[in-house]
Write a protein that holds these residues in place. Structure first.
Motif, PDB file in Angstrom:
ATOM      1  N   ASP A  19      -8.676   2.003   6.802  1.00  0.00           N
ATOM      2  CA  ASP A  19      -9.874   2.313   6.020  1.00  0.00           C
ATOM      3  C   ASP A  19      -9.667   3.468   5.043  1.00  0.00           C
ATOM      4  OD1 ASP A  19     -11.451   0.283   7.140  1.00  0.00           O
ATOM      5  OD2 ASP A  19     -11.932   1.546   8.864  1.00  0.00           O
ATOM      6  N   ILE A  20      -8.492   3.512   4.437  1.00  0.00           N
ATOM      7  CA  ILE A  20      -8.197   4.530   3.422  1.00  0.00           C
ATOM      8  C   ILE A  20      -8.411   3.899   2.052  1.00  0.00           C
ATOM      9  CG2 ILE A  20      -6.392   5.998   2.419  1.00  0.00           C
ATOM     10  CD1 ILE A  20      -5.201   6.232   5.246  1.00  0.00           C
ATOM     11  N   ALA A  21      -9.290   4.513   1.263  1.00  0.00           N
ATOM     12  CA  ALA A  21      -9.585   4.002  -0.081  1.00  0.00           C
ATOM     13  C   ALA A  21      -8.359   4.187  -0.962  1.00  0.00           C
ATOM     14  CB  ALA A  21     -10.780   4.749  -0.674  1.00  0.00           C
ATOM     15  N   VAL A  22      -8.060   3.170  -1.747  1.00  0.00           N
ATOM     16  CA  VAL A  22      -6.849   3.181  -2.564  1.00  0.00           C
ATOM     17  C   VAL A  22      -7.183   2.947  -4.035  1.00  0.00           C
ATOM     18  CG1 VAL A  22      -4.650   2.011  -2.989  1.00  0.00           C
ATOM     19  CG2 VAL A  22      -5.434   2.342  -0.643  1.00  0.00           C
ATOM     20  N   ASN A  23      -6.749   3.882  -4.874  1.00  0.00           N
ATOM     21  CA  ASN A  23      -6.745   3.685  -6.319  1.00  0.00           C
ATOM     22  C   ASN A  23      -5.308   3.338  -6.688  1.00  0.00           C
ATOM     23  OD1 ASN A  23      -9.445   4.375  -6.872  1.00  0.00           O
ATOM     24  ND2 ASN A  23      -8.951   6.539  -6.855  1.00  0.00           N
ATOM     25  N   ILE A  24      -5.123   2.322  -7.490  1.00  0.00           N
ATOM     26  CA  ILE A  24      -3.784   1.886  -7.860  1.00  0.00           C
ATOM     27  C   ILE A  24      -3.604   2.035  -9.359  1.00  0.00           C
ATOM     28  CG2 ILE A  24      -2.201  -0.079  -7.965  1.00  0.00           C
ATOM     29  CD1 ILE A  24      -3.649  -1.153  -5.436  1.00  0.00           C
ATOM     30  N   LEU A  25      -2.541   2.706  -9.753  1.00  0.00           N
ATOM     31  CA  LEU A  25      -2.165   2.818 -11.155  1.00  0.00           C
ATOM     32  C   LEU A  25      -0.876   2.039 -11.336  1.00  0.00           C
ATOM     33  CD1 LEU A  25      -2.434   3.934 -13.998  1.00  0.00           C
ATOM     34  CD2 LEU A  25      -1.349   6.038 -13.209  1.00  0.00           C
ATOM     35  N   THR A  26      -0.903   1.019 -12.193  1.00  0.00           N
ATOM     36  CA  THR A  26       0.232   0.126 -12.349  1.00  0.00           C
ATOM     37  C   THR A  26       0.316  -0.391 -13.775  1.00  0.00           C
ATOM     38  OG1 THR A  26       1.212  -1.971 -11.588  1.00  0.00           O
ATOM     39  CG2 THR A  26      -1.176  -1.812 -11.526  1.00  0.00           C
ATOM     40  N   ASN A  27       1.474  -0.856 -14.155  1.00  0.00           N
ATOM     41  CA  ASN A  27       1.572  -1.540 -15.451  1.00  0.00           C
ATOM     42  C   ASN A  27       1.232  -3.021 -15.279  1.00  0.00           C
ATOM     43  OD1 ASN A  27       3.898  -2.857 -14.469  1.00  0.00           O
ATOM     44  ND2 ASN A  27       5.272  -1.418 -15.473  1.00  0.00           N
ATOM     45  N   GLY A  28       1.106  -3.475 -14.049  1.00  0.00           N
ATOM     46  CA  GLY A  28       0.671  -4.836 -13.769  1.00  0.00           C
ATOM     47  C   GLY A  28       1.747  -5.901 -13.840  1.00  0.00           C
ATOM     48  N   GLN A  29       2.925  -5.544 -14.294  1.00  0.00           N
ATOM     49  CA  GLN A  29       3.965  -6.548 -14.514  1.00  0.00           C
ATOM     50  C   GLN A  29       4.407  -7.234 -13.229  1.00  0.00           C
ATOM     51  OE1 GLN A  29       4.825  -7.218 -17.915  1.00  0.00           O
ATOM     52  NE2 GLN A  29       3.020  -5.908 -18.013  1.00  0.00           N
ATOM     53  N   GLN A  30       4.332  -6.533 -12.095  1.00  0.00           N
ATOM     54  CA  GLN A  30       4.768  -7.097 -10.817  1.00  0.00           C
ATOM     55  C   GLN A  30       3.642  -7.813 -10.070  1.00  0.00           C
ATOM     56  OE1 GLN A  30       8.035  -6.876  -9.947  1.00  0.00           O
ATOM     57  NE2 GLN A  30       8.379  -5.802 -11.867  1.00  0.00           N
ATOM     58  N   LEU A  31       2.454  -7.860 -10.670  1.00  0.00           N
ATOM     59  CA  LEU A  31       1.315  -8.463  -9.980  1.00  0.00           C
ATOM     60  C   LEU A  31       1.166  -9.963 -10.213  1.00  0.00           C
ATOM     61  CD1 LEU A  31      -1.447  -5.737 -10.319  1.00  0.00           C
ATOM     62  CD2 LEU A  31      -0.290  -6.500  -8.243  1.00  0.00           C
ATOM     63  N   LYS A  32       1.947 -10.526 -11.101  1.00  0.00           N
ATOM     64  CA  LYS A  32       1.856 -11.969 -11.361  1.00  0.00           C
ATOM     65  C   LYS A  32       1.973 -12.735 -10.051  1.00  0.00           C
ATOM     66  CE  LYS A  32       4.256 -12.244 -15.787  1.00  0.00           C
ATOM     67  NZ  LYS A  32       5.432 -12.847 -16.400  1.00  0.00           N
ATOM     68  N   GLY A  33       1.015 -13.602  -9.802  1.00  0.00           N
ATOM     69  CA  GLY A  33       1.041 -14.424  -8.592  1.00  0.00           C
ATOM     70  C   GLY A  33       0.526 -13.713  -7.361  1.00  0.00           C
ATOM     71  N   ASN A  34       0.132 -12.439  -7.466  1.00  0.00           N
ATOM     72  CA  ASN A  34      -0.337 -11.678  -6.307  1.00  0.00           C
ATOM     73  C   ASN A  34      -1.748 -11.123  -6.483  1.00  0.00           C
ATOM     74  OD1 ASN A  34       1.902 -11.630  -4.347  1.00  0.00           O
ATOM     75  ND2 ASN A  34       3.020 -10.679  -6.028  1.00  0.00           N
ATOM     76  N   ILE A  35      -2.475 -11.633  -7.458  1.00  0.00           N
ATOM     77  CA  ILE A  35      -3.816 -11.105  -7.734  1.00  0.00           C
ATOM     78  C   ILE A  35      -4.760 -11.322  -6.554  1.00  0.00           C
ATOM     79  CG2 ILE A  35      -5.816 -11.251  -9.276  1.00  0.00           C
ATOM     80  CD1 ILE A  35      -3.299 -10.053 -10.552  1.00  0.00           C
ATOM     81  N   ASN A  36      -4.765 -12.516  -5.978  1.00  0.00           N
ATOM     82  CA  ASN A  36      -5.649 -12.784  -4.835  1.00  0.00           C
ATOM     83  C   ASN A  36      -5.282 -11.913  -3.641  1.00  0.00           C
ATOM     84  OD1 ASN A  36      -7.268 -14.717  -6.085  1.00  0.00           O
ATOM     85  ND2 ASN A  36      -5.811 -16.347  -5.652  1.00  0.00           N
ATOM     86  N   ARG A  37      -3.995 -11.708  -3.441  1.00  0.00           N
ATOM     87  CA  ARG A  37      -3.555 -10.867  -2.323  1.00  0.00           C
ATOM     88  C   ARG A  37      -4.059  -9.439  -2.505  1.00  0.00           C
ATOM     89  NH1 ARG A  37       2.729 -10.094  -0.294  1.00  0.00           N
ATOM     90  NH2 ARG A  37       2.219  -9.085   1.677  1.00  0.00           N
ATOM     91  N   LEU A  38      -3.952  -8.928  -3.743  1.00  0.00           N
ATOM     92  CA  LEU A  38      -4.438  -7.580  -4.007  1.00  0.00           C
ATOM     93  C   LEU A  38      -5.948  -7.499  -3.830  1.00  0.00           C
ATOM     94  CD1 LEU A  38      -3.810  -4.703  -4.897  1.00  0.00           C
ATOM     95  CD2 LEU A  38      -4.059  -5.451  -7.262  1.00  0.00           C
ATOM     96  N   ALA A  39      -6.668  -8.486  -4.341  1.00  0.00           N
ATOM     97  CA  ALA A  39      -8.130  -8.494  -4.223  1.00  0.00           C
ATOM     98  C   ALA A  39      -8.574  -8.505  -2.757  1.00  0.00           C
ATOM     99  CB  ALA A  39      -8.707  -9.689  -4.967  1.00  0.00           C
ATOM    100  N   SER A  40      -7.808  -9.175  -1.897  1.00  0.00           N
ATOM    101  CA  SER A  40      -8.168  -9.257  -0.477  1.00  0.00           C
ATOM    102  C   SER A  40      -8.064  -7.901   0.235  1.00  0.00           C
ATOM    103  CB  SER A  40      -7.298 -10.291   0.238  1.00  0.00           C
ATOM    104  OG  SER A  40      -5.974  -9.802   0.423  1.00  0.00           O
ATOM    105  N   LEU A  41      -7.410  -6.930  -0.400  1.00  0.00           N
ATOM    106  CA  LEU A  41      -7.269  -5.597   0.186  1.00  0.00           C
ATOM    107  C   LEU A  41      -8.327  -4.627  -0.344  1.00  0.00           C
ATOM    108  CD1 LEU A  41      -3.373  -5.378   0.092  1.00  0.00           C
ATOM    109  CD2 LEU A  41      -4.844  -5.846   2.078  1.00  0.00           C
ATOM    110  N   TYR A  42      -9.235  -5.129  -1.165  1.00  0.00           N
ATOM    111  CA  TYR A  42     -10.367  -4.378  -1.688  1.00  0.00           C
ATOM    112  C   TYR A  42     -10.005  -2.973  -2.174  1.00  0.00           C
ATOM    113  CZ  TYR A  42     -12.976  -8.190   0.348  1.00  0.00           C
ATOM    114  OH  TYR A  42     -13.442  -9.440   0.645  1.00  0.00           O
ATOM    115  N   PRO A  43      -9.116  -2.878  -3.174  1.00  0.00           N
ATOM    116  CA  PRO A  43      -8.807  -1.545  -3.694  1.00  0.00           C
ATOM    117  C   PRO A  43     -10.052  -0.918  -4.316  1.00  0.00           C
ATOM    118  CG  PRO A  43      -7.927  -3.232  -5.137  1.00  0.00           C
ATOM    119  CD  PRO A  43      -8.454  -3.937  -3.914  1.00  0.00           C
TER     120      PRO A  43
END
Length: 195
Positions: A19-43
């Protein structure tokens, strides 16, 4: 960028479980194909770096052809899943003439565009960033006169306890911390002390 770490998903899942709130700063290049996975972690927030409204300028800064379009696609996909997003725009000389168009991108995606001016040299001593990319005092003054510019005070959207503990100058290490791509825990992205 946290997503260069091969253990990033394990780390994010662990933080989510705790239950640690996470802010993520990224260029997004490595997120292709992982958007749903990231959304499921409720950043709490995902901030993507976009250096210009002009794709050619952005790609020249990143030195990766197509990186502007990839970042825009990631922003759109996260937005469609209602993941809180923001655009992080470090203002540099190459993009100074078109920075105001970044606000239009933010309006299109219904997200804030946070401008930053912190162009710093590498820890290894290379001074080319400040020499070639940092805004001149005149350029900075011009931009700061823009009443619509939103700068990032480094605490994104106000933490649960906006005041640092008594005697501390900020929340670094007491209310916030940063996990570096190599897994090292530091108090703040601007304070490279290993915890």
């Amino acid at each position: 960028d946290p997503f260069v770490n091969k253990h990033v998903w394990d780390i994010l899942e662990y933080l989510f479980e705790k239950d640690i709130a996470v802010n993520i700063l990224t260029n997004g290049q490595q997120l292709k194909g992982n958007i749903n996975r990231l959304a499921s972690l409720y950043p709490k927030n995902v901030r993507l770096s976009l250096y210009s409204a002009d794709s050619e300028i952005h790609d020249k800064i990143t030195r990766k052809k197509g990186s502007w379009q990839t970042t825009m696609n990631i922003l759109s996909e996260l937005n469609a899943l209602s993941v809180p997003i923001a655009i992080n725009c470090i203002l540099m000389r190459p993009g100074i003439k078109s920075y105001f168009r970044m606000k239009d991108i933010g309006k299109q995606l219904c997200c804030p565009v946070l401008f930053d001016f912190a162009v710093v040299d590498s820890l290894e001593g290379d001074i080319s960033a400040t020499k070639n990319l940092r805004l001149t005092p005149e350029e900075l003054e011009l931009v700061m006169m823009d009443p619509d510019i939103e700068t990032d005070p480094s605490n994104m959207d106000a933490y649960a306890n906006p005041a640092p503990a008594e005697g501390l100058p900020c929340l670094a290490g007491s209310g916030i911390f940063c996990v570096m791509p190599n897994g090292t825990l530091i108090p703040c992205v601007s304070l490279h002390l290993t915890l």
